[in-house]
Design a protein around this motif. Structure first.
Motif, PDB file in Angstrom:
ATOM      1  N   GLU A   4      -2.907   0.547  -6.195  1.00  0.00           N
ATOM      2  CA  GLU A   4      -2.448  -0.499  -6.342  1.00  0.00           C
ATOM      3  C   GLU A   4      -3.442  -1.768  -7.024  1.00  0.00           C
ATOM      4  O   GLU A   4      -4.386  -0.968  -7.447  1.00  0.00           O
ATOM      5  CB  GLU A   4      -2.404  -0.915  -4.808  1.00  0.00           C
ATOM      6  CG  GLU A   4      -3.939  -1.177  -3.999  1.00  0.00           C
ATOM      7  CD  GLU A   4      -3.611  -1.694  -2.508  1.00  0.00           C
ATOM      8  OE1 GLU A   4      -3.973  -2.734  -2.213  1.00  0.00           O
ATOM      9  OE2 GLU A   4      -3.122  -0.747  -1.846  1.00  0.00           O
ATOM     10  N   ASN A   6      -3.363  -6.034  -7.412  1.00  0.00           N
ATOM     11  CA  ASN A   6      -3.301  -7.269  -6.772  1.00  0.00           C
ATOM     12  C   ASN A   6      -3.479  -8.367  -7.653  1.00  0.00           C
ATOM     13  O   ASN A   6      -4.579  -9.044  -7.894  1.00  0.00           O
ATOM     14  CB  ASN A   6      -3.971  -7.637  -5.516  1.00  0.00           C
ATOM     15  CG  ASN A   6      -3.918  -6.415  -4.335  1.00  0.00           C
ATOM     16  OD1 ASN A   6      -2.845  -5.905  -4.124  1.00  0.00           O
ATOM     17  ND2 ASN A   6      -5.044  -6.041  -3.955  1.00  0.00           N
ATOM     18  N   PHE A  27       9.703 -11.367  -0.562  1.00  0.00           N
ATOM     19  CA  PHE A  27       8.302 -11.281  -0.174  1.00  0.00           C
ATOM     20  C   PHE A  27       7.962 -11.930   0.983  1.00  0.00           C
ATOM     21  O   PHE A  27       8.980 -12.853   1.427  1.00  0.00           O
ATOM     22  CB  PHE A  27       7.246 -11.822  -1.538  1.00  0.00           C
ATOM     23  CG  PHE A  27       7.110 -10.886  -2.619  1.00  0.00           C
ATOM     24  CD1 PHE A  27       5.850 -10.247  -2.875  1.00  0.00           C
ATOM     25  CD2 PHE A  27       8.171 -10.960  -3.699  1.00  0.00           C
ATOM     26  CE1 PHE A  27       5.908  -9.517  -3.762  1.00  0.00           C
ATOM     27  CE2 PHE A  27       8.037 -10.020  -4.706  1.00  0.00           C
ATOM     28  CZ  PHE A  27       6.795  -9.403  -4.796  1.00  0.00           C
ATOM     29  N   PHE A  30       1.458 -14.096   3.089  1.00  0.00           N
ATOM     30  CA  PHE A  30       0.399 -12.950   3.621  1.00  0.00           C
ATOM     31  C   PHE A  30      -0.851 -13.883   3.736  1.00  0.00           C
ATOM     32  O   PHE A  30      -1.223 -14.814   3.044  1.00  0.00           O
ATOM     33  CB  PHE A  30      -0.039 -12.064   2.393  1.00  0.00           C
ATOM     34  CG  PHE A  30      -1.042 -11.149   2.555  1.00  0.00           C
ATOM     35  CD1 PHE A  30      -0.721  -9.909   3.608  1.00  0.00           C
ATOM     36  CD2 PHE A  30      -2.244 -11.301   2.271  1.00  0.00           C
ATOM     37  CE1 PHE A  30      -1.784  -9.206   3.714  1.00  0.00           C
ATOM     38  CE2 PHE A  30      -3.353 -10.352   2.455  1.00  0.00           C
ATOM     39  CZ  PHE A  30      -3.054  -9.397   3.195  1.00  0.00           C
ATOM     40  N   HIS A  42       3.268 -10.833  -0.104  1.00  0.00           N
ATOM     41  CA  HIS A  42       3.359  -9.409  -0.193  1.00  0.00           C
ATOM     42  C   HIS A  42       4.653  -8.986   0.057  1.00  0.00           C
ATOM     43  O   HIS A  42       5.525  -9.418   0.646  1.00  0.00           O
ATOM     44  CB  HIS A  42       2.179  -8.608   0.786  1.00  0.00           C
ATOM     45  CG  HIS A  42       2.617  -8.593   2.226  1.00  0.00           C
ATOM     46  ND1 HIS A  42       3.090  -7.650   2.692  1.00  0.00           N
ATOM     47  CD2 HIS A  42       2.538  -9.585   3.179  1.00  0.00           C
ATOM     48  CE1 HIS A  42       3.577  -8.003   4.051  1.00  0.00           C
ATOM     49  NE2 HIS A  42       2.910  -9.123   4.267  1.00  0.00           N
ATOM     50  N   LYS A  43       4.959  -7.635  -0.601  1.00  0.00           N
ATOM     51  CA  LYS A  43       6.184  -6.746  -0.254  1.00  0.00           C
ATOM     52  C   LYS A  43       5.884  -5.320  -0.595  1.00  0.00           C
ATOM     53  O   LYS A  43       5.502  -5.210  -1.731  1.00  0.00           O
ATOM     54  CB  LYS A  43       7.333  -7.398  -1.145  1.00  0.00           C
ATOM     55  CG  LYS A  43       8.707  -6.782  -0.966  1.00  0.00           C
ATOM     56  CD  LYS A  43       9.695  -7.364  -2.113  1.00  0.00           C
ATOM     57  CE  LYS A  43      10.863  -6.801  -1.890  1.00  0.00           C
ATOM     58  NZ  LYS A  43      12.026  -7.271  -2.740  1.00  0.00           N
ATOM     59  N   ASN A  45       4.124  -2.342  -1.040  1.00  0.00           N
ATOM     60  CA  ASN A  45       2.508  -2.285  -1.355  1.00  0.00           C
ATOM     61  C   ASN A  45       2.191  -3.192  -2.610  1.00  0.00           C
ATOM     62  O   ASN A  45       1.233  -3.167  -3.143  1.00  0.00           O
ATOM     63  CB  ASN A  45       2.391  -0.840  -1.731  1.00  0.00           C
ATOM     64  CG  ASN A  45       2.486   0.246  -0.718  1.00  0.00           C
ATOM     65  OD1 ASN A  45       2.263  -0.030   0.422  1.00  0.00           O
ATOM     66  ND2 ASN A  45       2.803   1.437  -0.970  1.00  0.00           N
ATOM     67  N   GLN A  47       1.092  -6.959  -3.621  1.00  0.00           N
ATOM     68  CA  GLN A  47       0.584  -8.291  -3.085  1.00  0.00           C
ATOM     69  C   GLN A  47       0.185  -9.091  -4.214  1.00  0.00           C
ATOM     70  O   GLN A  47      -0.710  -8.534  -5.339  1.00  0.00           O
ATOM     71  CB  GLN A  47      -0.795  -7.734  -2.261  1.00  0.00           C
ATOM     72  CG  GLN A  47      -1.403  -9.266  -1.687  1.00  0.00           C
ATOM     73  CD  GLN A  47      -2.773  -8.804  -0.792  1.00  0.00           C
ATOM     74  OE1 GLN A  47      -3.835  -9.325  -1.294  1.00  0.00           O
ATOM     75  NE2 GLN A  47      -2.528  -7.939   0.056  1.00  0.00           N
ATOM     76  N   HIS A  49      -1.410 -12.782  -5.583  1.00  0.00           N
ATOM     77  CA  HIS A  49      -2.225 -13.934  -5.323  1.00  0.00           C
ATOM     78  C   HIS A  49      -1.749 -15.014  -6.581  1.00  0.00           C
ATOM     79  O   HIS A  49      -1.697 -14.704  -7.520  1.00  0.00           O
ATOM     80  CB  HIS A  49      -3.595 -13.920  -5.045  1.00  0.00           C
ATOM     81  CG  HIS A  49      -3.981 -12.939  -4.122  1.00  0.00           C
ATOM     82  ND1 HIS A  49      -4.973 -13.097  -3.592  1.00  0.00           N
ATOM     83  CD2 HIS A  49      -3.462 -11.791  -3.679  1.00  0.00           C
ATOM     84  CE1 HIS A  49      -5.223 -12.125  -2.583  1.00  0.00           C
ATOM     85  NE2 HIS A  49      -4.215 -11.382  -2.866  1.00  0.00           N
TER      86      HIS A  49
END
Length: 91
Positions: A4, A6, A27, A30, A42-43, A45, A47, A49
């Motif tokens: 993953e 981010n 989304f 979070f 997040h949605k 897997n 995330q 920022h």
């Protein structure tokens, strides 16, 4: 192996960004805190920022996008013209 990522992206307006990602793209907000100038959504897997960037302009964004595309295109051309070979090592 990466499973993953981010990303941290710039945003001009937290209210507009949150509305777009939550209400239009599905989304969810979070985190337990709502920090000034920082947004996490997040949605599945994924995330993302967001950091507040008051100096962000459309021209700067497009310049970075075009620069990134040019780098990717140049890498791809180099990859195919040199017939770069990957080899397994360490086994």
């Amino acid at each position: 192996m990466l499973t993953e990522i981010n990303p941290k992206l710039p945003m001009r307006d937290k209210v507009v960004t949150k509305d777009y990602y939550v209400n239009k793209l599905g989304f969810q907000f979070f985190g337990d805190n709502d920090f000034d100038g920082y947004l996490m959504v997040h949605k599945d897997n994924i995330q993302i920022h967001f950091l507040s960037s008051k100096t962000l302009t459309q021209k700067k964004t497009m310049d970075k996008f075009i620069s990134g595309q040019t780098t990717l295109i140049n890498f791809t051309k180099h990859f195919w013209t040199t017939r770069f070979q990957f080899t397994r090592t360490g086994i």
